[in-house]
Design a protein around this motif. Sequence first.
Motif, PDB file in Angstrom:
ATOM      1  N   LEU A 173      43.496  41.617  35.433  1.00 12.13           N
ATOM      2  CA  LEU A 173      42.179  41.902  36.021  1.00 12.13           C
ATOM      3  C   LEU A 173      41.151  40.896  35.529  1.00 12.13           C
ATOM      4  O   LEU A 173      40.322  40.414  36.311  1.00 12.13           O
ATOM      5  N   GLY A 174      41.203  40.567  34.226  1.00 11.86           N
ATOM      6  CA  GLY A 174      40.271  39.576  33.702  1.00 11.86           C
ATOM      7  C   GLY A 174      40.508  38.194  34.265  1.00 11.86           C
ATOM      8  O   GLY A 174      39.585  37.376  34.340  1.00 11.86           O
ATOM      9  N   GLY A 175      41.758  37.893  34.674  1.00 10.21           N
ATOM     10  CA  GLY A 175      42.069  36.598  35.255  1.00 10.21           C
ATOM     11  C   GLY A 175      41.711  36.476  36.728  1.00 10.21           C
ATOM     12  O   GLY A 175      41.954  35.421  37.332  1.00 10.21           O
ATOM     13  N   ALA A 180      45.217  44.309  40.295  1.00 12.52           N
ATOM     14  CA  ALA A 180      46.078  44.637  39.154  1.00 12.52           C
ATOM     15  C   ALA A 180      45.951  46.126  38.820  1.00 12.52           C
ATOM     16  O   ALA A 180      44.849  46.654  38.695  1.00 12.52           O
ATOM     17  N   ARG A 181      47.099  46.793  38.686  1.00 10.11           N
ATOM     18  CA  ARG A 181      47.150  48.194  38.289  1.00 10.11           C
ATOM     19  C   ARG A 181      48.291  48.368  37.293  1.00 10.11           C
ATOM     20  O   ARG A 181      49.207  47.555  37.230  1.00 10.11           O
ATOM     21  N   VAL A 182      48.227  49.431  36.516  1.00  7.29           N
ATOM     22  CA  VAL A 182      49.288  49.736  35.554  1.00  7.29           C
ATOM     23  C   VAL A 182      49.885  51.084  35.909  1.00  7.29           C
ATOM     24  O   VAL A 182      49.221  51.964  36.475  1.00  7.29           O
ATOM     25  N   ALA A 201      39.476  49.636  37.694  1.00  6.03           N
ATOM     26  CA  ALA A 201      39.872  48.450  38.454  1.00  6.03           C
ATOM     27  C   ALA A 201      39.654  48.664  39.946  1.00  6.03           C
ATOM     28  O   ALA A 201      39.209  47.757  40.661  1.00  6.03           O
ATOM     29  N   ALA A 202      39.980  49.872  40.435  1.00 15.93           N
ATOM     30  CA  ALA A 202      39.774  50.159  41.860  1.00 15.93           C
ATOM     31  C   ALA A 202      38.292  50.116  42.217  1.00 15.93           C
ATOM     32  O   ALA A 202      37.905  49.593  43.270  1.00 15.93           O
ATOM     33  N   ARG A 203      37.459  50.645  41.322  1.00 17.94           N
ATOM     34  CA  ARG A 203      36.015  50.633  41.589  1.00 17.94           C
ATOM     35  C   ARG A 203      35.478  49.203  41.590  1.00 17.94           C
ATOM     36  O   ARG A 203      34.662  48.839  42.451  1.00 17.94           O
TER      37      ARG A 203
END
Length: 415
Positions: A173-175, A180-182, A201-203
């Motif tokens: 996500l930072g890249g 990206a999800r876990v 991450a979704a938001r």
Amino acid sequence: MPRLYLQFYVAVLLVLAVFVGAAALAWKLAEDQTPQYLDVAAELTGALLPDADAPPAESQRALDALHRKLRFDLSLYRPDGSQIAMAGRPPPRFDPRRARDGWRRGPGGPTFTLQLPDGRWLVAREVRERPSPILWVVGGLALLALAIAIGAYPVVRGLGRRLERLKEGVEQLGGGDLGARVKVEGHDEVAALAASFNRSAARIEELIAAHRLLLANCSHELRTPLARISMATSLLGDGADAKTREALKRDIAELDRLIEEILLASRLEAVPGLERHEPIDLLALAAEEAAYYDIEADGEPVTVEGDRLLLRRLVRNLLENARRYAGDGPIEISVAPQAGHAVLEVSDHGPGVPIEERERIFEPFYRRAATSESGRGSGLGLALVRDIAGRHGGTVVCLAAQGGGSRFRVDLPAA
């Protein structure tokens, strides 16, 4: 840096080691203490053996009888340490000054020493030596610790692996990978943290998508009134003020460039890499762009690989920036190979850029406080230059030009 699961696992092993050591120490301390049953054993043994003043032969017969029944090597000593009788193997050297009641391990094996009520000493030694009970206890505890260590490793490793996957998701996500999800595994705090990360991450992805959509829509919507203004300007005719008409055209062109740069920046944000890869003659491309400004490009042909449209935009923005700040001075552009790289340089002889601003000018929407003409830039041109150079594996820096002015140097990997 030690892995988290290894830290957990080492902590478990240390706890097990301390437990085994503490158990062995407690056993050793308990073994060293003289329990009350030794007093009872001394009374019973004294009753079985002849009195202290009995003949040695009588004491020998009594020891022989006990030796046959107990199958122990037996030795009977006077209080001063002299031997009275012996049955079985010769005993180890006996020193009454060091003797203590209870079991002791010695050179010949474990021996049991007992002081009788009349002061005599009876030393017994097993005919066939058996392992010390403490060895069995410590060995059993060690096997238990090994079993716990083997069983704990998958648990600790599974927890560490889940945290590693969460760390990888945060790095993705930072890249820039907004998708990206876990995986949420289990029902503990780590699973709650993974679920919280996925929601965040979704938001973030929704907000960025809405921002890009708004930016694209605003840019497209601005194109329509610009077209109408341009049409109205052309319909003013020759009777309109030439200065006003020229100012309107310049403003329209500037707005059009701003919209085009905003759209390009938005598209570059949406696409992390290059859409096209093709061999490009950088000198030829620079010469084509320089021709629009009546400038000749110097240097040697160098082939780079990348997106032709993006590299064309890079050269155009550098030339436009140089034209804006050059004033009446000349603008120079050159291409040359150097140590496996293609070096593109664009120089002007304007006021130059102070050292403290040579990095800030590559920030989006940063504009230097300069003349009114130089302030007409959008602040996106050089930011796009750095972004495009970085996508091609290159760099761009602002340097001082010889004789005054600024020199922008772009280093790109040669094909």
